[in-house]
Every structure is written in C-alpha cells, then in structure tokens.
Design a protein around this motif. Structure first.
Motif, mmCIF file in Angstrom:
data_model
loop_
_atom_site.group_PDB
_atom_site.id
_atom_site.type_symbol
_atom_site.label_atom_id
_atom_site.label_comp_id
_atom_site.label_asym_id
_atom_site.label_seq_id
_atom_site.Cartn_x
_atom_site.Cartn_y
_atom_site.Cartn_z
ATOM 1 N N ALA A 1 0.841 -1.206 0.000
ATOM 2 C CA ALA A 1 0.000 0.000 0.000
ATOM 3 C C ALA A 1 0.875 1.255 0.000
ATOM 4 N N THR A 2 1.972 1.211 0.749
ATOM 5 C CA THR A 2 2.847 2.379 0.842
ATOM 6 C C THR A 2 3.499 2.671 -0.508
ATOM 7 N N LEU A 3 3.989 1.622 -1.167
ATOM 8 C CA LEU A 3 4.620 1.826 -2.480
ATOM 9 C C LEU A 3 3.618 2.412 -3.477
ATOM 10 N N ASP A 4 2.410 1.876 -3.441
ATOM 11 C CA ASP A 4 1.366 2.332 -4.363
ATOM 12 C C ASP A 4 1.056 3.822 -4.128
ATOM 13 N N LEU A 5 0.875 4.175 -2.847
ATOM 14 C CA LEU A 5 0.544 5.570 -2.524
ATOM 15 C C LEU A 5 1.722 6.494 -2.820
ATOM 16 N N PHE A 6 2.946 6.006 -2.576
ATOM 17 C CA PHE A 6 4.128 6.838 -2.847
ATOM 18 C C PHE A 6 4.207 7.161 -4.345
ATOM 19 N N THR A 7 3.949 6.166 -5.173
ATOM 20 C CA THR A 7 3.997 6.398 -6.624
ATOM 21 C C THR A 7 2.969 7.465 -7.009
ATOM 22 N N GLU A 8 1.784 7.363 -6.389
ATOM 23 C CA GLU A 8 0.727 8.333 -6.710
ATOM 24 C C GLU A 8 1.003 9.725 -6.135
ATOM 25 N N GLN A 9 1.589 9.751 -4.929
ATOM 26 C CA GLN A 9 1.663 11.029 -4.199
ATOM 27 C C GLN A 9 3.025 11.718 -4.276
ATOM 28 N N ALA A 10 4.067 11.008 -4.676
ATOM 29 C CA ALA A 10 5.399 11.631 -4.751
ATOM 30 C C ALA A 10 5.959 11.539 -6.173
ATOM 31 N N PHE A 11 6.109 10.319 -6.675
ATOM 32 C CA PHE A 11 6.682 10.169 -8.014
ATOM 33 C C PHE A 11 5.809 10.873 -9.064
ATOM 34 N N GLY A 12 4.509 10.637 -9.008
ATOM 35 C CA GLY A 12 3.593 11.224 -9.999
ATOM 36 C C GLY A 12 3.629 12.747 -10.004
ATOM 37 N N PRO A 13 3.404 13.384 -8.849
ATOM 38 C CA PRO A 13 3.428 14.853 -8.826
ATOM 39 C C PRO A 13 4.792 15.433 -9.220
ATOM 40 N N ALA A 14 5.892 14.801 -8.796
ATOM 41 C CA ALA A 14 7.226 15.328 -9.135
ATOM 42 C C ALA A 14 7.430 15.235 -10.652
ATOM 43 N N PHE A 15 7.052 14.115 -11.231
ATOM 44 C CA PHE A 15 7.159 13.929 -12.681
ATOM 45 C C PHE A 15 6.279 14.963 -13.399
#
Ligand code: NDP
Length: 348
Positions: free
Chosen positions: A187-201
C-alpha cells in the motif's frame, strides 16, 4: 532479493473443493472471476443490484447478494472500491465469516491502515495485480500472465500461503511472477507512486511546457514533442523491456551525448526532491494520509471536482484536445472531422 513465486511454487490442490466468492464485479472482479472459472474452480459472484450484476449474469455466473456470497465462499475476494470497502465489510461481510475462510484483497490499503480488522480465525492474504482488470483477463487468455505483489497478513489455518499461491496460479499471476511483500509495504509503495513520483514527474513536465511555450514554440509542437507523439510512452515500454538505462542506447548518439552530459546540471534538484519525497513517505507510513482521506469524504470529493474544473479551463487542455483531434490520437480520433485545420493555426 525479494522472494518471487512462479507456477512451480503453487499447487491448485491447496484449494481443491473450496468455493470462491468474488465480491464486486467491476474492473478486477470481472477479470478475476473469469480467470478463476477458466482454471476450473467453482466461483459465485456477490454483487449489489446494478449494471455489473447484469454483466456477471450474462457472463454466466451465479450472482447472489454480498452477505450470501460471503456465507457460501471459502475463499472470499474483496473486489469493491477501497473507499467503500470498510463500510461494506462491516455490514455485509464480517457477520458472515466463519473459521477457516480466507479473505483475499487486491490492494493492501484497508488492512495496512487499520480500516478493516478481520477476526483472528480467518486467513487474510493479498494478491495485488500490477495490472488493470482488462490486462488481468487478456494476459490470462494470451498465456503470458501478469505480475502481482502477494503476501500473507494472517495465517489462521496454517495453510494461508499455499492457498494464496494456488489462487495466484489459478488467476494466471504465478505464470509471470508474484513478489512477496507485506500489505503495508504494498500500500505504501502504491501511494508513494501516486503522491510523490507522480506529482514530481508532473511538475517536471509542466515546467518544460512553460519554458518552451514562453520561449515562443507553438504549444501543439511542444505537447507533441514531449508526450503526445507516443515516443515517450514507447521509451517507457522499452525501459521495462531493456532496463531504464539500457533503453537509452536505442536513441541517437546526439541524444545520448546530450542527455548524459546535461544530466549533471540537474543533480542539485536531488536534495529538494528527496526531502519532499521523504515527507510524503512519512505521511503515508504514519497513516496520516489514510486518516486525512477517511475524514470528511464529501469535502475531498468536492476538492477533486473543483480541481477537475480548473484543469478543464486551462489553455493546455484546449491545446491538447486540438492537437489530439488534428493528429487523430486515441479517443479524439473518432471526433476528428475534415473541418479540423491541419496544420493547426494558433490564435494570435
Ligand atoms: P471497480 O470500481 O471497478 O468495481 C467495484 C465493484 O464494486 C463494482 O461491481 C461496483 O458496483 C461495486 N461497488 C461499488 N460500490 C459498492 C458498494 N457501496 N457496495 C457494494 N458494491 C459496490 O473496482 P476495482 O476493480 O477497480 O477495484 C477493486 C479492488 O481491486 C480494489 O481493492 C483496488 O484497489 C484493487 N485493484 C484495482 C486495480 C485496477 O486496475 N482497477 C489494479 C489492482 C488492484 P457499482 O459501481 O455499480 O456500485
């Protein structure tokens, strides 16, 4: 190295004679129900009265209510949207659980953040496809299979892992590979991709668009160059097939030299990006995000709606739409008409 399971690690005997209940016949539910049935297992579908129910009936399933399906099923898949799952679980699932049943989740979220706490007498496992529902079905039919994250959260019967792997095999997932991970980490990896990687990209892309449009390049050319042509998507596909760094060898020498030599200029972004990403990770891990998202849900949905309205009014949305229609890209292709000017002329 993480543990990764394949077909040879799983045996359908572990679930022989056990009935599967699929709760929710949406994206994942419809795909998983069909894969499991095609693997020769008995499946009933539990669904509310809606269009999905009709779909399940026309796909040939016995469709009953969620409480009835929970009672009938030995292996109960919760495949309803995560945000309504705690309420449906408490009302329609929990009262019908019995010792020896197994609960299977396709995402660790509700368990990871304590929103669902199953009783000690049931097995609790996760088979979380790294694939949308249509892909789960298609890759089963093609024989390729799909990757999943899997994990045993609670082993009441002493057979939870064997049952989970058997189910993953019947779904077509051990064919590609199942990586073992806890529900909290998934769950943490999934949310991190959505909330950190996605917005930074997203910020990198928006900054590039701003820089180029401000410098006088036609917006349509900028969007085409950056992502609408599909070249970027193709490179992402090659990252998967060849590796993120090796795919770069497919590009011209000019491209390779330019990218490698200029990458160094952006190194000083690392500390700020890392700091922000760590903040996001802490917020997710501590459960602060889950608590925020569970509170005042109506307000949050209104926030999404307002953000969508703002996005719809941005010039970029119009540029995208015009360019996609002119180049007959994706769903814009069907709206293309001969009146669309090509090349597009921008208003002064
Ligand atoms: P969907 O939104 O596609 O479908 C969920 C099903 O649940 C539908 O049949 C829906 O019917 C039903 N449902 C919705 N609200 C309720 C309710 N209040 N009471 C009872 N039934 C309800 O969900 P997904 O398939 O996308 O997601 C299911 C699970 O799979 C989630 O845990 C998700 O995280 C996980 N997952 C999803 C992936 C994906 O690609 N979508 C990928 C990997 C995991 P109706 O809408 O008519 O109410």
């Amino acid at each position: 190295m993480a543990t990764i399971y394949h077909d040879e690690h799983a045996d359908l005997e572990a679930i022989r004679g056990q009935t599967i209940a699929i709760l929710g016949y949406g994206n994942q539910g419809s795909a998983q129900a069909q894969n499991l049935r095609d693997s020769g297992l008995p499946v009933v579908v539990g669904n509310i009265e809606d269009a999905y129910r009709q779909q399940a009936v026309s796909d040939g399933f016995e469709v009953i209510s969620i409480p009835e399906a929970t009672t009938r099923g030995d292996l109960v898949f919760l495949l309803i949207p995560d945000e309504v799952m705690p309420e449906v679980y408490a009302r329609d699932v929990a009262p019908h659980l019995a010792p020896g049943k197994l609960l299977c989740f396709a995402h660790g979220y509700n368990i990871a953040f304590g929103l669902i706490e199953p009783p000690q007498f049931v097995d609790v496992v996760m088979i979380a496809p790294r694939m949308i529902g249509a892909g789960v079905r298609q890759s089963y039919l093609s024989g390729e299979g799909f990757a999943s994250f899997v994990g045993v959260h609670q082993d009441a019967t002493g057979r939870a892992k064997q049952r989970m792997l058997a189910l993953a095999k019947a779904l077509g997932s051990t064919r590609a590979g199942c990586l073992e991970i806890s529900m909290k980490d998934e769950a943490t990896l999934d949310l991190f991709t959505e909330q950190a990687f996605g917005p930074a990209f997203g910020r990198v892309m928006m900054t590039a668009i701003d820089t180029l449009v401000e410098a006088g390049f036609p917006p349509e050319a900028v969007l085409m160059e950056l992502y609408l042509s599909g070249e970027l998507a193709y490179s992402f596909l090659k990252m998967r097939e060849l590796g993120a760094l090796r795919q770069h060898e497919l590009h011209s020498h000019t491209s390779q030299y330019g990218t490698i030599s200029r990458s160094l200029r952006y190194l000083d972004l690392d500390p700020i990006l890392k700091q922000k990403m760590r903040e996001s990770l802490d917020e997710i891990r501590s459960g602060a995000f889950a608590r925020e998202w569970s509170t005042n849900r109506e307000e949050k949905l209104e926030f999404i709606k307002r953000a969508r309205e703002i996005q719809a009014s941005l010039p970029m949305t119009r540029w995208e739409e015009e360019t996609r229609r002119a180049f007959r890209i994706g769903d814009a292709a069907k709206n293309a008409t001969s009146e669309i000017p090509s090349p597009i002329r921008r208003e002064p």
